[in-house]
Design an enzyme around this catalytic site. Structure first.
Site, PDB file in Angstrom:
ATOM      1  N   PHE A 277      13.613  23.675  76.234  1.00  0.00           N
ATOM      2  CA  PHE A 277      12.262  23.133  76.091  1.00  0.00           C
ATOM      3  C   PHE A 277      12.255  21.664  76.491  1.00  0.00           C
ATOM      4  CE2 PHE A 277       9.076  20.820  73.714  1.00  0.00           C
ATOM      5  CZ  PHE A 277       7.936  21.519  74.030  1.00  0.00           C
TER       6      PHE A 277
ATOM      7  N   ASP B 153       8.532  27.423  95.647  1.00  0.00           N
ATOM      8  CA  ASP B 153       7.128  27.569  95.254  1.00  0.00           C
ATOM      9  C   ASP B 153       6.633  26.241  94.690  1.00  0.00           C
ATOM     10  OD1 ASP B 153       4.669  28.680  94.719  1.00  0.00           O
ATOM     11  OD2 ASP B 153       5.307  29.761  92.924  1.00  0.00           O
TER      12      ASP B 153
END
Length: 331
Positions: free
Chosen positions: A132, A235
């Site tokens: 995270f 991407d």
């Protein structure tokens, strides 16, 4: 892919980094050998409370849901974990993402969330658990350009162009069969694959036939260019670019493969790359002859993918690029 993971980010500040004691290593659940009866009712919680070294899950915060995946932040006594789930797609999609994240992480260049665990959900679907990272507000274009170039310079493959697994660009399959020649790889597995999808989905023979003419005649666009297989995010648009709380660039949600470094800029039409980005990038990875002439060729792949995912609104842009190249190449 431009919209696929917008809900994952929600441009909120929860994907992020608290040091985890005894840092867990990345692993796959061998889902093909498990039976549903043997699977935990909550494999995410089970992993966090065992291999994740937590003793208590203090809260689960939803970060939103994109058009493909749902995202959550698990807050524990040893820090937070970022979790994505998909209730309809098996683990192969997240396995491809995790392998890409891990490959980028191992270059020790630009920051990416480290993947920890991928596996199936007991009632169908799959999950991925990763580091995270707490997002910051900085958008350092020159830092992003430099760090991205460092990744391209460090991440090389002796196998050629491709990747160890096929993965996805948005929800479209991305074929990564190892190929020794870049022009062949890009023609067959990038442009050619998207053109076939357009013909299958929409019966669009015109864009298919013109696109195939371009593929057969595009080799002169690469004259004098030195092309090496570099590790690409694959991407890279604004929704997959952020920074951590220290202002360091972070990139997310990859569709990794080893390819020509210029292909990384194919989503620049919605990435916001400015002059400082390119200047910093080319200081590390020098600009190749013909760069400007090839830019739209790499944009074309993503326009075709958006056409196949979202419909005819992107067709004219793709067709315009094809027609311009056919005129330039006098075919």
């Amino acid at each position: 892919m431009m919209v696929a993971h917008v809900g994952l980010l929600s441009f909120s500040s929860c994907i992020p980094s608290v040091p985890l004691p005894g840092r867990p290593k990345f692993s796959f659940t061998k889902h093909k050998t498990l039976t549903m009866a043997a699977m935990s009712d909550d494999p995410i919680r089970e992993w966090i409370l065992s291999e994740g070294n937590a003793t208590e899950i203090r809260g689960i915060r939803s970060i939103g849901g994109g058009c493909i995946n749902r995202a959550s932040c698990y807050v524990t006594d040893v820090g937070s974990f970022f979790v994505k789930t998909n209730r309809s797609i098996g683990p192969s999609m997240f396995e491809g993402e995790a392998l890409g994240l891990n490959a980028m992480y191992e270059t020790r260049s630009i920051r990416v969330p480290k993947p920890f665990k991928v596996g199936p959900l007991p009632k169908g679907g799959s999950y991925i658990i990763m580091e995270f990272i707490e997002f910051g507000a900085s958008r350092d274009q020159s830092g992003l350009g430099r760090k991205l170039a460092e990744m391209h310079k460090a991440g090389k493959s002796v196998k050629g162009f491709g990747f160890d697994v096929d993965n996805t660009i948005g929800s479209t399959p991305q074929i990564n069969t190892w190929t020794s020649n870049w022009i062949e790889f890009y023609g067959e597995h990038r442009l050619g694959y998207q053109l076939k999808l357009a013909r299958q989905q929409y019966g669009d023979s015109l864009i298919y036939e013109k696109g195939q003419r371009l593929i057969k005649n595009m080799a002169p666009l690469f004259k004098n260019a030195v092309i090496e297989p570099c590790l690409l995010h694959g991407d890279l648009w604004s929704g997959n670019i952020t920074s951590d709380k220290n202002g360091e660039p972070v990139i997310l949600d990859p569709a990794c493969y080893y390819g020509h470094n210029e292909a990384e800029f194919g989503m620049s039409w919605c990435a916001g790359f400015g002059g400082s980005f390119y200047n910093a990038y080319f200081e590390v990875m020098p600009k190749q002859p013909g760069f400007e002439e090839r830019r739209d060729l790499y944009t074309l792949y993503h326009y075709l993918n958006h056409y196949n995912l979202f419909g005819s609104g992107y067709r004219s842009s793709a067709m315009s690029i094809i027609d311009d190249y056919l005129r330039l190449l006098k075919t």
